[in-house]
Design an enzyme around this catalytic site. Sequence first.
Site, PDB file in Angstrom:
ATOM      1  N   ASP A 197      10.301 -17.721   3.393  1.00  0.00           N
ATOM      2  CA  ASP A 197      10.712 -18.243   4.715  1.00  0.00           C
ATOM      3  C   ASP A 197      11.899 -18.194   4.705  1.00  0.00           C
ATOM      4  O   ASP A 197      13.203 -18.179   5.783  1.00  0.00           O
ATOM      5  CB  ASP A 197      10.787 -19.812   4.936  1.00  0.00           C
ATOM      6  CG  ASP A 197       9.226 -19.492   5.700  1.00  0.00           C
ATOM      7  OD1 ASP A 197       8.155 -18.500   5.728  1.00  0.00           O
ATOM      8  OD2 ASP A 197       8.724 -20.415   5.350  1.00  0.00           O
ATOM      9  N   ASN A 203       0.924  -1.309   0.189  1.00  0.00           N
ATOM     10  CA  ASN A 203       0.162   0.030  -0.229  1.00  0.00           C
ATOM     11  C   ASN A 203       0.582   1.119  -0.139  1.00  0.00           C
ATOM     12  O   ASN A 203       0.289   2.776  -0.453  1.00  0.00           O
ATOM     13  CB  ASN A 203      -0.809  -0.195   1.083  1.00  0.00           C
ATOM     14  CG  ASN A 203      -0.418  -0.155   2.787  1.00  0.00           C
ATOM     15  OD1 ASN A 203       0.806  -0.752   2.576  1.00  0.00           O
ATOM     16  ND2 ASN A 203      -1.069  -0.129   3.811  1.00  0.00           N
ATOM     17  N   THR A 225       5.452  -7.964  -3.681  1.00  0.00           N
ATOM     18  CA  THR A 225       5.334  -8.973  -5.081  1.00  0.00           C
ATOM     19  C   THR A 225       4.348  -7.375  -5.985  1.00  0.00           C
ATOM     20  O   THR A 225       4.997  -7.182  -6.930  1.00  0.00           O
ATOM     21  CB  THR A 225       4.776  -9.956  -5.456  1.00  0.00           C
ATOM     22  OG1 THR A 225       5.912 -10.538  -4.819  1.00  0.00           O
ATOM     23  CG2 THR A 225       5.010 -10.578  -6.724  1.00  0.00           C
ATOM     24  N   ARG A 242      -5.114   0.783   4.838  1.00  0.00           N
ATOM     25  CA  ARG A 242      -3.940   1.936   5.012  1.00  0.00           C
ATOM     26  C   ARG A 242      -4.429   1.050   7.010  1.00  0.00           C
ATOM     27  O   ARG A 242      -5.833   0.896   7.391  1.00  0.00           O
ATOM     28  CB  ARG A 242      -4.280   2.930   5.239  1.00  0.00           C
ATOM     29  CG  ARG A 242      -4.712   3.520   3.907  1.00  0.00           C
ATOM     30  CD  ARG A 242      -4.652   5.460   4.340  1.00  0.00           C
ATOM     31  NE  ARG A 242      -4.634   5.671   5.136  1.00  0.00           N
ATOM     32  CZ  ARG A 242      -5.868   5.775   6.109  1.00  0.00           C
ATOM     33  NH1 ARG A 242      -6.412   5.816   5.773  1.00  0.00           N
ATOM     34  NH2 ARG A 242      -5.581   6.312   7.466  1.00  0.00           N
ATOM     35  N   CYS A 243      -3.409   0.442   7.247  1.00  0.00           N
ATOM     36  CA  CYS A 243      -3.272  -0.124   7.942  1.00  0.00           C
ATOM     37  C   CYS A 243      -4.206   0.990   9.363  1.00  0.00           C
ATOM     38  O   CYS A 243      -4.478   0.736  10.535  1.00  0.00           O
ATOM     39  CB  CYS A 243      -2.185  -0.759   9.272  1.00  0.00           C
ATOM     40  SG  CYS A 243      -0.728   0.669   9.700  1.00  0.00           S
ATOM     41  N   THR A 244      -3.825   2.079   9.590  1.00  0.00           N
ATOM     42  CA  THR A 244      -4.072   2.816  10.039  1.00  0.00           C
ATOM     43  C   THR A 244      -5.553   3.485   9.899  1.00  0.00           C
ATOM     44  O   THR A 244      -6.303   4.640  10.822  1.00  0.00           O
ATOM     45  CB  THR A 244      -3.426   4.825  10.264  1.00  0.00           C
ATOM     46  OG1 THR A 244      -3.188   4.810   8.783  1.00  0.00           O
ATOM     47  CG2 THR A 244      -1.926   3.870  10.772  1.00  0.00           C
ATOM     48  N   GLU A 303       5.103  -4.330  12.139  1.00  0.00           N
ATOM     49  CA  GLU A 303       4.115  -3.111  11.669  1.00  0.00           C
ATOM     50  C   GLU A 303       2.749  -3.966  10.621  1.00  0.00           C
ATOM     51  O   GLU A 303       3.015  -4.231   9.821  1.00  0.00           O
ATOM     52  CB  GLU A 303       4.510  -1.831  10.917  1.00  0.00           C
ATOM     53  CG  GLU A 303       2.842  -0.875  10.881  1.00  0.00           C
ATOM     54  CD  GLU A 303       3.608  -0.129   9.861  1.00  0.00           C
ATOM     55  OE1 GLU A 303       2.800   0.503   8.784  1.00  0.00           O
ATOM     56  OE2 GLU A 303       4.867   0.753  10.160  1.00  0.00           O
TER      57      GLU A 303
END
Length: 474
Positions: free
Chosen positions: A214, A153, A179, A282-284, A249
């Site tokens: 991983d 994002n 990606t 958005r995470c926020t 985050e």
Amino acid sequence: MTQYKNYINGEWKVSENEITISSPINNEILGTVPAMTQAEVDYAMASARAALPAWRALSAVERAAYLHKVADILERDQEKIGEILAKEVAKGIKAAVGEVVRTADLIRYAAEEGIRIHGQVMEGGGFEAASKKKLAVVRREPVGVVLAIAPFNYPVNLSGSKIAPALIGGNVVMFKPPTQGSISGLLLAQAFAEAGLPAGVFNTITGRGSEIGDYIIEHKEVNYINFTGSTPIGERIGKLAGMRPIMLELGGKDAAVVLEDADLEHAAKQIVGGAYSYSGQRCTAIKRVIVMESVADKLAALIKAEVEKLTVGDPFDNADITPVIDNASADFIWGLIQDAQEKGASALTEIKREANLIWPALFDHVTLDMKLAWEEPFGPVLPIIRVTSVEEAIQICNQSEFGLQSSVFTNDFPKAFEIAEKLEVGTVHINNKTQRGPDNFPFLGVKGSGAGVQGIRYSIEAMTQVKSIVFDVK
């Protein structure tokens, strides 16, 4: 079709296999990026390790000079990078260019802040007579090889926020862009390459998670992992990292708590801006409104009126709502919408979808048995939950598995601070939307929202470690 390359040990390199990157706007093919093998990762990691001694030996002022060059290049190329960014992640073109400029500013600030982070000299205390003769020189040293993993994002800004503090702290960086967003990340890498950083100090990794995901986390050369992304992947990184320090985050279910005495017109504007900007990806983003029943009808009407002003469509028309990143994301968001409808939530807006373009959805009378009350949609949908007391609002907020941010809307500032103290989140905004920044402020999540504290100075400190050198004085 452009074939993009990875920047490894001062050279641009292709891989035998490639990944094709298409635009979520219209499926236009934007180019290919290398699909690195584990052997190629090993070479890149070894190059970074070899470059570490000379880079850490430079003064902070010398390292800062490189970062200032990077910032100048990004500012120069803002339109070119912004155009690709807009196509690659379906972000409004104005916001995409703004992201590049913000990153340049962030890098400059990190360069200057790094110069101001110093060690200290400490004198012994009075614990015992001999301790009074002891002197400690306390220094900050780089942790070593930092693995920086960025999300789709903000593929430029949230990359720069990891890379610049790491470099100014004397670390070398292995940068893994998302990606979907990897072309934007590699354009960012071009700025670091043009700035002339010594070979191996900054390297990029692109590839399939099934092949190297991983592997890079567990790689023996990695000393620190700085990741932004989903909570499930963050939890996996935590397990694979072992004893190594990490910065995570992760997701959020940020609430806007609205009290009876709030300025409802102001609250509605802030809530809509916070909930639907970049289509809620958005995470926020504000992901639920928790409002006192006595003012819920009025607030719901005001929010609806603001949502109806939003435009839907093409990022290059600077539409407010653009296609979400892929069909899988759209399917998940749509599932939450359908669950809310089936369980009796009141839709205040038209519920509409075309492929991965979802019109802004607003629901009132959302109840706690609905998935939309708890799960992070990462899309343009907002639930309104009605409560009868402040205590109930706080309880609902704190029942979440997430703990990133919250907003509190009220004109009673003592009450606002009282609520803020009780909310189990990293940041509380008073009479404003949840958001990241300014970039020098601390940024953190608790519970399932992350680990560690970001913000330019905090990030530099996190990616350096304290060494104490103690000697006796006569």
